[in-house]
Design a protein around this motif. Structure first.
Motif, mmCIF file in Angstrom:
data_model
loop_
_atom_site.group_PDB
_atom_site.id
_atom_site.type_symbol
_atom_site.label_atom_id
_atom_site.label_comp_id
_atom_site.label_asym_id
_atom_site.label_seq_id
_atom_site.Cartn_x
_atom_site.Cartn_y
_atom_site.Cartn_z
ATOM 1 N N LEU A 192 0.841 -1.207 0.000
ATOM 2 C CA LEU A 192 0.000 0.000 0.000
ATOM 3 C C LEU A 192 0.874 1.255 0.000
ATOM 4 N N VAL A 193 1.914 1.235 0.846
ATOM 5 C CA VAL A 193 2.822 2.382 0.930
ATOM 6 C C VAL A 193 3.422 2.660 -0.446
ATOM 7 N N MET A 194 3.924 1.614 -1.078
ATOM 8 C CA MET A 194 4.590 1.803 -2.364
ATOM 9 C C MET A 194 3.619 2.268 -3.435
ATOM 10 N N GLY A 195 2.398 1.757 -3.390
ATOM 11 C CA GLY A 195 1.387 2.190 -4.358
ATOM 12 C C GLY A 195 1.081 3.665 -4.196
ATOM 13 N N ILE A 196 0.954 4.118 -2.952
ATOM 14 C CA ILE A 196 0.598 5.522 -2.717
ATOM 15 C C ILE A 196 1.783 6.445 -3.029
ATOM 16 N N VAL A 197 2.992 5.995 -2.668
ATOM 17 C CA VAL A 197 4.175 6.812 -2.948
ATOM 18 C C VAL A 197 4.409 6.920 -4.460
ATOM 19 N N HIS A 198 3.894 5.964 -5.207
ATOM 20 C CA HIS A 198 3.968 6.034 -6.666
ATOM 21 C C HIS A 198 3.170 7.240 -7.193
ATOM 22 N N LEU A 199 2.112 7.582 -6.454
ATOM 23 C CA LEU A 199 1.230 8.667 -6.891
ATOM 24 C C LEU A 199 1.553 9.997 -6.227
ATOM 25 N N VAL A 200 1.910 9.941 -4.941
ATOM 26 C CA VAL A 200 2.121 11.174 -4.160
ATOM 27 C C VAL A 200 3.509 11.111 -3.513
ATOM 28 N N PRO A 201 4.267 12.220 -3.492
ATOM 29 C CA PRO A 201 5.589 12.176 -2.856
ATOM 30 C C PRO A 201 5.506 11.737 -1.386
ATOM 31 N N ALA A 202 6.531 10.965 -0.972
ATOM 32 C CA ALA A 202 6.515 10.376 0.380
ATOM 33 C C ALA A 202 6.347 11.435 1.470
ATOM 34 N N ARG A 203 7.020 12.575 1.307
ATOM 35 C CA ARG A 203 6.940 13.605 2.350
ATOM 36 C C ARG A 203 5.522 14.157 2.476
ATOM 37 N N ARG A 204 4.854 14.288 1.334
ATOM 38 C CA ARG A 204 3.485 14.798 1.366
ATOM 39 C C ARG A 204 2.583 13.782 2.059
ATOM 40 N N VAL A 205 2.790 12.508 1.753
ATOM 41 C CA VAL A 205 1.999 11.453 2.402
ATOM 42 C C VAL A 205 2.207 11.523 3.911
ATOM 43 N N ALA A 206 3.479 11.735 4.319
ATOM 44 C CA ALA A 206 3.786 11.813 5.747
ATOM 45 C C ALA A 206 3.075 13.004 6.385
ATOM 46 N N GLU A 207 3.028 14.120 5.675
ATOM 47 C CA GLU A 207 2.340 15.317 6.200
ATOM 48 C C GLU A 207 0.846 15.032 6.394
ATOM 49 N N VAL A 208 0.235 14.421 5.361
ATOM 50 C CA VAL A 208 -1.206 14.127 5.439
ATOM 51 C C VAL A 208 -1.482 13.161 6.587
ATOM 52 N N LEU A 209 -0.623 12.151 6.713
ATOM 53 C CA LEU A 209 -0.794 11.162 7.797
ATOM 54 C C LEU A 209 -0.713 11.841 9.156
ATOM 55 N N ALA A 210 0.294 12.723 9.295
ATOM 56 C CA ALA A 210 0.478 13.404 10.576
ATOM 57 C C ALA A 210 -0.743 14.246 10.910
ATOM 58 N N PHE A 211 -1.281 14.928 9.896
ATOM 59 C CA PHE A 211 -2.461 15.771 10.100
ATOM 60 C C PHE A 211 -3.660 14.925 10.516
ATOM 61 N N LEU A 212 -3.887 13.844 9.762
ATOM 62 C CA LEU A 212 -5.023 12.970 10.071
ATOM 63 C C LEU A 212 -4.848 12.327 11.442
ATOM 64 N N GLY A 213 -3.618 11.869 11.704
ATOM 65 C CA GLY A 213 -3.340 11.203 12.986
ATOM 66 C C GLY A 213 -3.625 12.115 14.162
ATOM 67 N N ALA A 214 -3.124 13.355 14.064
ATOM 68 C CA ALA A 214 -3.318 14.298 15.177
ATOM 69 C C ALA A 214 -4.802 14.611 15.359
ATOM 70 N N THR A 215 -5.488 14.858 14.233
ATOM 71 C CA THR A 215 -6.905 15.230 14.325
ATOM 72 C C THR A 215 -7.740 14.066 14.875
ATOM 73 N N ILE A 216 -7.478 12.872 14.368
ATOM 74 C CA ILE A 216 -8.272 11.716 14.815
ATOM 75 C C ILE A 216 -7.996 11.422 16.289
ATOM 76 N N SER A 217 -6.712 11.523 16.690
ATOM 77 C CA SER A 217 -6.419 11.208 18.096
ATOM 78 C C SER A 217 -7.060 12.221 19.042
ATOM 79 N N ILE A 218 -7.104 13.498 18.619
ATOM 80 C CA ILE A 218 -7.767 14.512 19.456
ATOM 81 C C ILE A 218 -9.261 14.194 19.549
ATOM 82 N N LEU A 219 -9.849 13.852 18.392
ATOM 83 C CA LEU A 219 -11.281 13.541 18.393
ATOM 84 C C LEU A 219 -11.581 12.326 19.262
ATOM 85 N N CYS A 220 -10.706 11.301 19.132
ATOM 86 C CA CYS A 220 -10.924 10.085 19.932
ATOM 87 C C CYS A 220 -10.806 10.396 21.423
ATOM 88 N N SER A 221 -9.814 11.230 21.763
ATOM 89 C CA SER A 221 -9.609 11.532 23.188
ATOM 90 C C SER A 221 -10.793 12.301 23.759
#
Lengths: 589, 264
Positions: A192-221
């Motif tokens: 999955l990682v390799m498929g997505i990195v094929h489409l979107v640069p790895a750093r951008r994917v990391a940024e999106v993940l970090a954003f989603l992770g932070a938002t979801i964890s705040i919502l869950c908490s």
């Protein structure tokens, strides 16, 4: 002309697992040397943490065993006869949950390990089989989450086994099956990682993940806070039975995700045929998935397919966004000096374009929204008691309740300001040299950082105040007083946070999400700003409330409050900044 | 101010004056009593082994570090007491181009233009010129994080040239550049110097220093051990003719070269 190969400098040829172990040993050496060089305090924390985890491990085991004994007790069986089925469904849920959890959580870790860690080129150019590199990377990526899942899941599964009198094979196969499932999940995740990195640069994917992770964890908490209206007493036996049926149907389904749990339960109960069938199917399928993922990932990575983006890789900045053409910014040109304007606009663009920054700005908004909703759910009216108090006292309590709306606005402002003002200078990072070598005075630098923190804070604080007071139908006199009061209080807050931000500026960071201040500035500023907020609230809002209580003019009280609180807030906004002004040019030295 | 004649063209002004400059970390002297002058129209090469104190000296010249003692004057202004005036006439290119990666080159240059309070029309004209000069027109609106190291280095140099500085300080400017870009930078520096700017350049590439620089300073263990033209440096040595031999002889690298010969 043919050339004969030079004799290899490698003395022996080792097996694949020899190389995997070597790479894992390297990781261990890195971890261990880090631990050895750590401060005494950090070492103590690490050891205490380890003991704590072991204690939790034991606690889960004992707790689950006692709980299962209780569930399987004859007394409970008389009330709810089909609980055995429910208990046997738990391993299915644990294994299915583990698979999904590792599949999701290893995505970010694999992205880091395969694309952002920077050691892949070194490892792939070393005389180590590519497969060994991938296996060690996969193990490295799943190890933290697998450990957590194993530490909570294995004691629970052993507890179920102990209460059900399962045979020894069950205990032996639980960790084996869990490991196979984890490796299969990690393998699929790597594809999955390799498929997505094929489409979107790895750093951008990391940024999106970090954003989603932070938002979801705040919502869950905060789900607990949001679900305050949920009443346990409303739960009926029918609802319980419905939920129990859903779990049982999942456990008994023919989905491969349920095979691991079903196989182990059958193994524990000594039902050999279904046990062998489900367990061998699980292990075989997981092994096959892992092998397929591994070989595919190797090929994709080695051929370069996985890291070549489709289409344009570069991120064009919109023409509308350019500093020159942004109409909204024309207003600034008339008011602010060019360097201040430039820094403000630069900060807005940098924050907006980096999702890792945005996640930290969005967090206070989520907090604010949740607490505003909670406050409004609590009812529009103040708790007026049973009516024994004289009417003027009730009026005072009602006013105090409305003034309390200021509290939520300040809380939102405080959490946003802690990010924007406290980390304003740290956010510059290694690019601070551009500001430091330019002919911009310390005063202008501080003014720009003040504005970039103050304007969003005040806008958000006022928005919340207006929203809450409108819903509560607060009198205009109080709203009109609270708005400038909030503006002044937040100005003081910005001054204090900014001063601590200069004092503890930290330019040495790689990930914008992990920016922190130095020298305990963050902790100190939190303490000082909370004290400051308490004092300023008293100075602004005690005079009108006290005068109302004594049936004197509330307007006079507001005037006194504005003078006292205003002087206090302005002093807090200006004095700390003047104190740190000489330090601005020393940041980063 | 002492004036000097550079290349028989024009009287030169002392644009960078370094006077007994020292920087101490704990008990270690990173820079130890360094004094030198760089004149307008001059390219000054600053050489030294790794960890000799080159970058620390440069950081003190551009105002990134405060000296422990001594002074630096840029175009006559003390970097410590009149820092804004000193910085206004100075451009800096660091060894690593740490730029705001979420801005485009065009936005970054606008930002720098505003920092130096340059007129808006002039900024736009200058940006177009610089982007064209550094072959960045096509990538001008892309975010810097999508640039190669060389493109970032060129953007960094473009930012340093935005305000047409009288003094340009460069720390290893050609590292990571392709031959064409490296040549472009050399040409630009030569042109700037011919227009009267003072260039202070640190480099490890001795060929660049030998061919480009009017004078060369060699720093070792924090001390400036030699300053002069190539002829003056040759006169100081023991018969060496190339800058490489002079450098190794002065910094004690000659022994290392002999050891390397054994391995051949």
């Amino acid at each position: 002309m043919s050339l004969t190969a030079f004799p290899s400098v490698l003395k022996h040829e080792f097996s694949l697992w020899h190389h995997v172990l070597k790479l894992l040993r390297l990781r261990w050496t890195l971890f261990y040397s880090g631990f050895k060089r750590a401060s005494k305090r950090r070492k103590i924390f690490t050891v205490a943490g380890l003991i704590f985890v072991i204690a939790i491990f034991a606690g889960i085991f004992i707790g689950s065993m006692l709980l299962m004994n209780l569930i399987r007790s004859p007394a409970l069986a008389e009330i709810a006869p089909d609980l055995d089925g429910f208990v046997e469904a738990i391993p299915v849920l644990v294994f299915a949950g583990s698979f999904l959890a590792i599949l999701l959580t290893s995505f970010g870790l694999l992205l880091q390990a395969l694309y952002l860690s920077g050691d892949m080129d070194f490892l792939l150019s070393a005389p180590i089989p590519i497969r060994a590199v991938f296996i060690s990377k996969l193990i490295q990526a799943i190890l933290p989450n697998f450990t957590l899942i194993a530490l909570s899941g294995i004691p629970l599964l052993y507890g179920i086994g102990a209460s059900g009198g399962y045979n020894i094979l069950y205990y032996l196969f639980v960790p084996v099956v869990l490991a196979f499932i984890a490796m299969a999940a990690a393998g699929i995740s790597s594809i999955l990682v390799m498929g997505i990195v094929h489409l979107v640069p790895a750093r951008r994917v990391a940024e999106v993940l970090a954003f989603l992770g932070a938002t979801i964890s705040i919502l869950c908490s905060q789900i607990n806070a949001l679900s305050r209206g949920f009443d346990v007493e409303q739960v009926t036996p029918e609802m319980l039975a419905d939920n129990s049926n859903v779990i049982l149907s999942l456990a008994n389904s023919w989905s491969p995700i349920s095979w691991a749990g079903r196989g182990l339960v059958e193994l524990g109960n000594g039902n050999w045929l279904p046990a062998i069938l489900f367990t061998s199917l699980t292990i075989g399928l997981a092994g096959l998935a892992f092998y397929f993922s591994l070989t595919t990932a190797e090929k994709l990575y080695y051929s370069g397919w996985a890291s070549v983006q489709l289409g344009t890789r570069r991120k064009k900045t919109s023409k509308h966004e350019t500093l020159e053409k942004n109409q909204r910014l024309r207003l600034f040109e008339k008011i602010l000096p060019a360097p201040v304007r430039a820094i403000v606009v630069k900060d807005i663009l940098v924050t907006r374009r980096d999702l890792r920054n945005m996640s930290q700005v969005v967090t206070p908004m989520i907090f604010g929204l949740i607490y505003a909703v909670m406050m409004l759910r609590g009812g529009d009216d103040a708790p007026l008691g049973r009516g024994e108090a004289p009417p003027f006292v009730l009026e005072v309590i009602k006013s105090a309740w409305i003034y309390g709306s200021v509290g939520i606005s300040l809380f939102v402002g405080w959490s946003l300001n802690s990010r924007l003002a406290l980390l304003g200078f740290s956010l510059e990072g290694k690019s601070y040299w551009l500001l430091k070598t330019s002919p911009v005075s310390a005063g202008k630098l501080l003014l720009s950082k003040f504005l970039i923190a103050y304007v969003p804070t005040i806008l958000m604080g006022m928005l919340f105040l207006l929203g809450i007071t409108l819903v509560r139908k607060a009198p205009y006199s109080i709203v009109l007083y609270a708005l400038p009061a909030i503006a002044l209080i937040l100005a003081g807050l910005t001054g204090i946070n900014l001063a601590f931000g200069v004092k503890g500026a930290n330019l040495d960071w790689e990930n914008a999400q992990k920016i922190s201040t130095r020298k305990g500035s963050g902790c100190l500023s939190a303490i000082v700003t909370v004290i400051y907020l308490g004092f300023s609230l008293v100075l602004f809002f005690a005079p009108p409330l006290v005068l109302s209580f004594f049936q004197l003019s509330e307007l006079m009280g507001q005037l006194i409050g504005m003078i006292l609180g205003g002087i206090f807030s302005l002093a807090a906004a200006i004095l700390p900044i003047l104190w740190v002004k000489p330090l601005v040019y020393r940041i980063g030295e | 101010m002492d004036n000097k004649i550079i290349g028989n063209i024009q009287p030169a002004l002392p644009y960078i004056e370094i006077d007994h400059l020292s920087k101490v970390y704990g008990e270690k002297f990173a820079v130890d009593d360094v004094s030198s002058v760089v004149y307008s129209g001059e390219i000054f090469g600053f050489l030294g082994p790794n960890g000799a104190g080159k970058t620390t000296t440069i950081k003190m010249i551009v105002g990134l570090l405060q000296p422990t003692s001594g002074t630096v004057r840029v175009t006559g202004y003390d970097v410590r007491t009149e820092q804004l005036k000193a910085k206004a006439s100075c451009g800096f290119v660091p060894d690593t181009p740490n730029l705001y990666t979420k801005l485009s080159a065009r936005e970054l240059l606008h930002f720098v233009g505003d920092l130096y309070d340059i007129d808006r029309i002039q900024v736009n004209r200058r940006i177009d010129e610089l982007l064209r000069l550094f072959d960045l027109v096509e990538a001008g609106d892309d975010q810097i994080d999508s640039y190669s190291h060389g493109m970032q280095q060129k953007t960094s140099l473009a930012a340093a040239l935005m305000h047409d500085p009288k003094v340009l300080v460069l720390d290893e400017p050609t590292v990571g550049l392709d031959p064409k870009s490296a040549r472009l930078i050399k040409d630009i520096l030569r042109q700037l110097a011919s227009r009267g700017a003072a260039i202070f350049l640190s480099t490890h590439i001795l060929e660049i220093a030998e061919r480009m620089c009017d004078r060369i300073g060699i720093i070792n263990k924090g001390k400036l051990i030699a300053v002069g033209t190539m002829e003056e440096l040759r006169a100081m040595g023991k018969g060496e003719t190339s800058l490489e031999d002079i450098f190794l002889s002065l910094t004690g690298g000659a022994e290392a070269a002999e050891i390397a010969d054994v391995l051949k």
